[in-house]
Write a protein that holds these residues in place. Structure first.
Motif, PDB file in Angstrom:
ATOM      1  N   UNK A   1      20.651  40.223  92.010  1.00 19.34           N
ATOM      2  CA  UNK A   1      20.179  39.233  91.045  1.00 19.34           C
ATOM      3  C   UNK A   1      21.350  38.633  90.271  1.00 19.34           C
ATOM      4  N   UNK A   2      21.299  37.338  90.039  1.00 15.90           N
ATOM      5  CA  UNK A   2      22.297  36.652  89.226  1.00 15.90           C
ATOM      6  C   UNK A   2      21.591  35.525  88.487  1.00 15.90           C
ATOM      7  N   UNK A   3      21.870  35.377  87.207  1.00 19.08           N
ATOM      8  CA  UNK A   3      21.211  34.351  86.407  1.00 19.08           C
ATOM      9  C   UNK A   3      21.573  32.956  86.921  1.00 19.08           C
ATOM     10  N   UNK A   4      20.565  32.097  86.928  1.00 20.26           N
ATOM     11  CA  UNK A   4      20.816  30.714  87.343  1.00 20.26           C
ATOM     12  C   UNK A   4      21.898  30.057  86.509  1.00 20.26           C
ATOM     13  N   UNK A   5      21.876  30.306  85.218  1.00 22.73           N
ATOM     14  CA  UNK A   5      22.862  29.688  84.332  1.00 22.73           C
ATOM     15  C   UNK A   5      24.280  30.091  84.722  1.00 22.73           C
ATOM     16  N   UNK A   6      24.443  31.331  85.156  1.00 25.11           N
ATOM     17  CA  UNK A   6      25.760  31.797  85.588  1.00 25.11           C
ATOM     18  C   UNK A   6      26.197  31.069  86.848  1.00 25.11           C
ATOM     19  N   UNK A   7      25.266  30.892  87.777  1.00 26.60           N
ATOM     20  CA  UNK A   7      25.579  30.189  89.024  1.00 26.60           C
ATOM     21  C   UNK A   7      25.935  28.739  88.735  1.00 26.60           C
TER      22      UNK A   7
END
Length: 257
Positions: A70-76
């Protein structure tokens, strides 16, 4: 519905192959050119498609049984936004190809049975809906890139035909996000190649209309661009609307994204 899944995947593959062939030829100056999306350069349009592929692959892969961190959309998004234009273009090539490899590996049984939790809708959706939403993004933003170098470019005709069929069914709900029906004083039904657009309290696309009150005279790809706010001068040559509504009025209903 399985046939529509197959057609959608085929359209997405064709879109990728066409756009990837162009992207590999672009210079740094061309990547900095203004795209068909007025607020974005060509590189930024590719970044949007690439980050969307990275984010959108994960829920499809998870639905198919793959473990995806999992990775936050904002981080991507922040990572993509901070990348240099060349890196954005290369990232699009990598991540869109990986997205395609994931969906092309799905079995015929998964085409009909898989549901995908996209994270921003109330409940998981059938695979065809997730694929159709992606095709809408890719077809329109591919045009944004290509029209920067070819003012006569259109949305791919194959993609346009598939999108019309998707809009009459599994992705029709998207019109509630795209359209502002209150811009029209009276309801209208607009015939176009392959179907009809009904605008009253809501907006729907149907496969035919018995007695349309207006006619959109132009190819299906131009109709698709109308819905996404991309049928504007000078890219509206040869398109006319006759009857109870004008092209300018329809453009107000679909301001674009």
């Amino acid at each position: 519905m399985t046939e529509l899944v197959d057609r959608t995947i085929a359209a997405l593959r064709a879109e990728h192959d066409t756009l990837a062939a162009l992207v590999r030829t672009l210079t740094d100056d061309q990547l900095a050119t203004r795209s068909g999306a007025a607020d974005w350069t060509v590189a930024q349009a590719l970044s949007h498609l690439g980050s969307g592929a990275e984010i959108g692959r994960a829920p499809i892969a998870r639905a198919a049984g793959e473990e995806v961190a999992a990775e936050e959309n904002q981080t991507i998004w922040a990572r993509w936004d901070s990348s240099a234009p060349r890196k954005q273009a290369e990232g699009f090539l990598e991540h869109n190809a990986r997205w395609l490899e994931t969906v092309e590996a799905l079995s015929p049984e998964q085409h009909s049975s898989l549901t995908v939790d996209l994270g921003f809708l109330p409940e998981p959706v059938p695979l065809v809906t997730a694929l159709g939403m992606r095709l809408s993004e890719v077809a329109n933003h591919s045009w944004d890139v290509r029209v920067a170098f070819d003012p006569d470019a259109g949305v791919d005709a194959g993609s346009a035909a598939v999108l019309v069929d998707l809009l009459t069914g599994p992705v029709g709900f998207m019109l509630s996000f795209l359209a502002k029906p209150a811009e029209l004083a009276n309801p209208v039904t607009v015939a176009f190649p392959g179907g009809a657009l009904v605008i009253d309290d809501a907006v729907t696309v149907v496969d035919h209309a018995e007695a349309p009150s207006a006619t959109f005279d132009g190819p299906a790809e131009a109709f698709v661009r109308l819905l996404s706010g991309r049928l504007k001068a000078p890219f509206d040559r040869g398109v006319t609307v006759e009857g109870a509504v004008t092209l300018d009025e329809l453009r107000r209903v679909f301001p674009g994204f």
